[in-house]
Write a protein that holds these residues in place. Structure first.
Motif, PDB file in Angstrom:
ATOM      1  N   ARG A   4     -12.934  16.791  -8.110  1.00  0.00           N
ATOM      2  CA  ARG A   4     -13.008  17.756  -7.017  1.00  0.00           C
ATOM      3  C   ARG A   4     -13.874  17.248  -5.875  1.00  0.00           C
ATOM      4  N   ASN A   5     -14.892  16.456  -6.198  1.00  0.00           N
ATOM      5  CA  ASN A   5     -15.786  15.915  -5.167  1.00  0.00           C
ATOM      6  C   ASN A   5     -15.297  14.583  -4.604  1.00  0.00           C
ATOM      7  N   GLU A   6     -14.066  14.175  -5.005  1.00  0.00           N
ATOM      8  CA  GLU A   6     -13.434  12.938  -4.542  1.00  0.00           C
ATOM      9  C   GLU A   6     -14.252  11.694  -4.894  1.00  0.00           C
ATOM     10  N   GLN A   7     -14.969  11.767  -6.022  1.00  0.00           N
ATOM     11  CA  GLN A   7     -15.689  10.605  -6.532  1.00  0.00           C
ATOM     12  C   GLN A   7     -14.862   9.858  -7.574  1.00  0.00           C
ATOM     13  N   MET A   8     -13.701  10.398  -7.883  1.00  0.00           N
ATOM     14  CA  MET A   8     -12.816   9.839  -8.898  1.00  0.00           C
ATOM     15  C   MET A   8     -11.394  10.228  -8.505  1.00  0.00           C
ATOM     16  N   ASP A   9     -10.413   9.400  -8.884  1.00  0.00           N
ATOM     17  CA  ASP A   9      -9.038   9.652  -8.458  1.00  0.00           C
ATOM     18  C   ASP A   9      -8.196  10.360  -9.520  1.00  0.00           C
ATOM     19  N   VAL A  10      -8.273   9.909 -10.736  1.00  0.00           N
ATOM     20  CA  VAL A  10      -7.566  10.525 -11.857  1.00  0.00           C
ATOM     21  C   VAL A  10      -8.468  10.440 -13.073  1.00  0.00           C
ATOM     22  N   ALA A  11      -8.181  11.264 -14.092  1.00  0.00           N
ATOM     23  CA  ALA A  11      -9.026  11.226 -15.283  1.00  0.00           C
ATOM     24  C   ALA A  11      -8.235  11.652 -16.511  1.00  0.00           C
ATOM     25  N   PHE A  12      -8.417  10.904 -17.596  1.00  0.00           N
ATOM     26  CA  PHE A  12      -7.915  11.311 -18.898  1.00  0.00           C
ATOM     27  C   PHE A  12      -8.953  12.247 -19.511  1.00  0.00           C
ATOM     28  N   ILE A  13      -8.545  13.458 -19.821  1.00  0.00           N
ATOM     29  CA  ILE A  13      -9.488  14.445 -20.341  1.00  0.00           C
ATOM     30  C   ILE A  13      -8.892  15.123 -21.566  1.00  0.00           C
ATOM     31  N   ARG A  14      -9.753  15.847 -22.283  1.00  0.00           N
ATOM     32  CA  ARG A  14      -9.315  16.640 -23.430  1.00  0.00           C
ATOM     33  C   ARG A  14      -9.307  18.132 -23.092  1.00  0.00           C
ATOM     34  N   ALA A  15     -10.232  18.571 -22.253  1.00  0.00           N
ATOM     35  CA  ALA A  15     -10.326  19.993 -21.922  1.00  0.00           C
ATOM     36  C   ALA A  15      -9.176  20.407 -21.022  1.00  0.00           C
ATOM     37  N   SER A  16      -8.931  21.706 -20.960  1.00  0.00           N
ATOM     38  CA  SER A  16      -7.870  22.226 -20.092  1.00  0.00           C
ATOM     39  C   SER A  16      -8.333  22.367 -18.654  1.00  0.00           C
ATOM     40  N   SER A  17      -9.579  22.062 -18.358  1.00  0.00           N
ATOM     41  CA  SER A  17     -10.201  22.069 -17.026  1.00  0.00           C
ATOM     42  C   SER A  17     -10.483  23.470 -16.506  1.00  0.00           C
ATOM     43  N   GLY A  18     -10.537  24.459 -17.372  1.00  0.00           N
ATOM     44  CA  GLY A  18     -10.934  25.789 -16.940  1.00  0.00           C
ATOM     45  C   GLY A  18      -9.934  26.410 -15.983  1.00  0.00           C
ATOM     46  N   ASP A  19     -10.409  26.784 -14.792  1.00  0.00           N
ATOM     47  CA  ASP A  19      -9.527  27.468 -13.848  1.00  0.00           C
ATOM     48  C   ASP A  19      -8.570  26.512 -13.146  1.00  0.00           C
ATOM     49  N   GLY A  20      -8.795  25.206 -13.272  1.00  0.00           N
ATOM     50  CA  GLY A  20      -7.884  24.244 -12.664  1.00  0.00           C
ATOM     51  C   GLY A  20      -7.908  24.250 -11.152  1.00  0.00           C
ATOM     52  N   ALA A  80       0.831  -1.203   0.000  1.00  0.00           N
ATOM     53  CA  ALA A  80       0.000   0.000   0.000  1.00  0.00           C
ATOM     54  C   ALA A  80       0.864   1.250   0.000  1.00  0.00           C
ATOM     55  N   SER A  81       1.957   1.220   0.770  1.00  0.00           N
ATOM     56  CA  SER A  81       2.870   2.366   0.823  1.00  0.00           C
ATOM     57  C   SER A  81       3.528   2.614  -0.532  1.00  0.00           C
ATOM     58  N   ARG A  82       3.791   1.535  -1.282  1.00  0.00           N
ATOM     59  CA  ARG A  82       4.409   1.667  -2.604  1.00  0.00           C
ATOM     60  C   ARG A  82       3.380   1.944  -3.697  1.00  0.00           C
ATOM     61  N   GLY A  83       2.108   1.981  -3.336  1.00  0.00           N
ATOM     62  CA  GLY A  83       1.074   2.196  -4.345  1.00  0.00           C
ATOM     63  C   GLY A  83       0.760   0.963  -5.146  1.00  0.00           C
ATOM     64  N   GLU A  84       1.042  -0.209  -4.597  1.00  0.00           N
ATOM     65  CA  GLU A  84       0.829  -1.468  -5.313  1.00  0.00           C
ATOM     66  C   GLU A  84      -0.418  -2.195  -4.838  1.00  0.00           C
ATOM     67  N   GLN A  85      -1.148  -1.605  -3.904  1.00  0.00           N
ATOM     68  CA  GLN A  85      -2.364  -2.233  -3.412  1.00  0.00           C
ATOM     69  C   GLN A  85      -3.321  -1.135  -2.993  1.00  0.00           C
ATOM     70  N   GLY A  86      -4.604  -1.340  -3.267  1.00  0.00           N
ATOM     71  CA  GLY A  86      -5.609  -0.348  -2.919  1.00  0.00           C
ATOM     72  C   GLY A  86      -6.672  -0.275  -4.000  1.00  0.00           C
ATOM     73  N   ARG A  87      -7.299   0.886  -4.110  1.00  0.00           N
ATOM     74  CA  ARG A  87      -8.356   1.096  -5.091  1.00  0.00           C
ATOM     75  C   ARG A  87      -8.048   2.339  -5.916  1.00  0.00           C
ATOM     76  N   LEU A  88      -8.477   2.310  -7.169  1.00  0.00           N
ATOM     77  CA  LEU A  88      -8.239   3.457  -8.053  1.00  0.00           C
ATOM     78  C   LEU A  88      -9.399   3.572  -9.026  1.00  0.00           C
ATOM     79  N   CYS A  89      -9.992   4.760  -9.082  1.00  0.00           N
ATOM     80  CA  CYS A  89     -11.067   5.039 -10.044  1.00  0.00           C
ATOM     81  C   CYS A  89     -10.516   5.988 -11.099  1.00  0.00           C
ATOM     82  N   VAL A  90     -10.506   5.544 -12.348  1.00  0.00           N
ATOM     83  CA  VAL A  90      -9.942   6.310 -13.458  1.00  0.00           C
ATOM     84  C   VAL A  90     -11.077   6.762 -14.370  1.00  0.00           C
ATOM     85  N   GLY A  91     -11.128   8.052 -14.640  1.00  0.00           N
ATOM     86  CA  GLY A  91     -12.126   8.582 -15.554  1.00  0.00           C
ATOM     87  C   GLY A  91     -11.584   8.668 -16.972  1.00  0.00           C
ATOM     88  N   VAL A  92     -12.446   8.401 -17.934  1.00  0.00           N
ATOM     89  CA  VAL A  92     -12.096   8.549 -19.347  1.00  0.00           C
ATOM     90  C   VAL A  92     -13.256   9.240 -20.055  1.00  0.00           C
TER      91      VAL A  92
END
Length: 313
Positions: A142-158, A89-101
């Motif tokens: 931002r609402n912590e419903q997802m961990d990372v996401a592949f996107i096309r937009a620049s995300s506005g104000d970031g 878990a400390s190395r990031g090799e175990q746990g959960r991950l939600c990826v947006g596409v």
């Protein structure tokens, strides 16, 4: 006794039980025989049972000793598993991950390649994929419903996010196969100015990557795209598949990232664009600023590495 003493006593006992000889067990443990004998006697006093029968050539386990050996091994095995789980878990090799596409990002070969490499390297991570528009992915991050996401937009104000540009790819025009610009050889290119009078089918609402890229490209070529209407509603398609279906039905044209040419749709022909203002689509990876998750950091590292390898080819 504190936990450290208890664990050490268990290992002393297991060594004697397996060697059936205190001197050999002491050598295995890297200690002297008298202190080991004293530790075994201390365990027996603590439990108030006899664990070993002392004989001339060594020791043998009593019935109580055999029962204790089984439990001692199980306890240490469980602790070893707990320690290893914690390290993974400390190395990031175990746990959960939600990826947006988004509906366009999986068609770029980088995305499935990075996800596959991560899953092969970290099989203990439970990874889920969720498809949504770029602006929806940003909200879920931002609402912590997802961990990372592949996107096309620049995300506005970031706000609250870290958005890394991974790769750029040219956009192409998707035309009805019956369109005059779709005729001729596949390598035929189309200038943006030739599309000024065409009807455009826009993908997603304003603020999404493909919508904004289409508007910007047309304006750079000197015109505002004429957006098709069905009745009183502007022709906005929520997903790229519905966008291309409308193109195939002859209702208009659209711009898509060149990787979308992998999607063979009935009645749709793709043509490269030419001219100084040819639009490009940027593939980005977004995550929450300050996210300390080791799994998220591990995934981001994998994606960056795959992006660098891809760009180097």
């Amino acid at each position: 006794m504190d936990m450290a003493m208890e664990l050490r006593h268990l290992r002393y006992f297991i060594a004697v039980a397996e060697e059936r000889h205190i001197t050999r067990a002491a050598e295995r443990l890297g200690m002297q025989q008298p202190p080991l004998s004293q530790q075994i006697k201390a365990i027996e006093r603590e439990l108030d049972v006899q664990l070993f029968v002392r004989k001339a050539r060594g020791v043998e386990l009593t019935d109580a000793g055999r029962a204790f050996l089984e439990e001692a091994r199980a306890t240490l095995n469980q602790l070893d598993r707990a320690f290893e789980t914690t390290r993974r878990a400390s190395r990031g090799e175990q746990g959960r991950l939600c990826v947006g596409v988004t509906s366009t990002t999986p068609f770029h070969p980088l995305v499935p390649r990075a996800i596959r490499a991560f899953r092969e390297a970290c099989p203990m991570v439970s990874l889920t994929l969720e498809e949504c528009l770029s602006n929806e992915s940003v909200d879920r991050l931002r609402n912590e419903q997802m961990d990372v996401a592949f996107i096309r937009a620049s995300s506005g104000d970031g706000r609250g996010l870290v958005v890394n540009a991974l790769l750029e790819e040219p956009m192409v025009v998707a035309l009805p196969s019956t369109h005059i610009l779709a005729q001729g050889k596949p390598e035929t290119t189309v200038s943006l100015e030739r599309l000024a009078r065409e009807t455009f089918i826009l993908y997603g609402p304003p603020g999404t990557g493909m919508y904004d890229s289409t508007i910007a490209a047309c304006q750079a070529a000197g015109f505002s795209p004429r957006v098709g209407n069905l009745g009183a509603s502007t022709q906005l398609a929520p997903r790229i598949t519905s966008t291309l279906s409308l193109v195939g039905a002859g209702l208009g044209i659209t711009f898509v990232p060149s990787s979308l040419q992998r999607m063979n749709m009935e009645g749709v022909t793709y043509r490269a664009l030419k001219g100084p203002n040819r639009p490009k689509a940027t593939l980005r990876l977004a995550s929450r600023r300050g996210d300390h998750s080791a799994v998220v950091k591990q995934f981001i590292n994998f994606v960056r590495k795959e992006a660098n390898d891809f760009a180097a080819k």
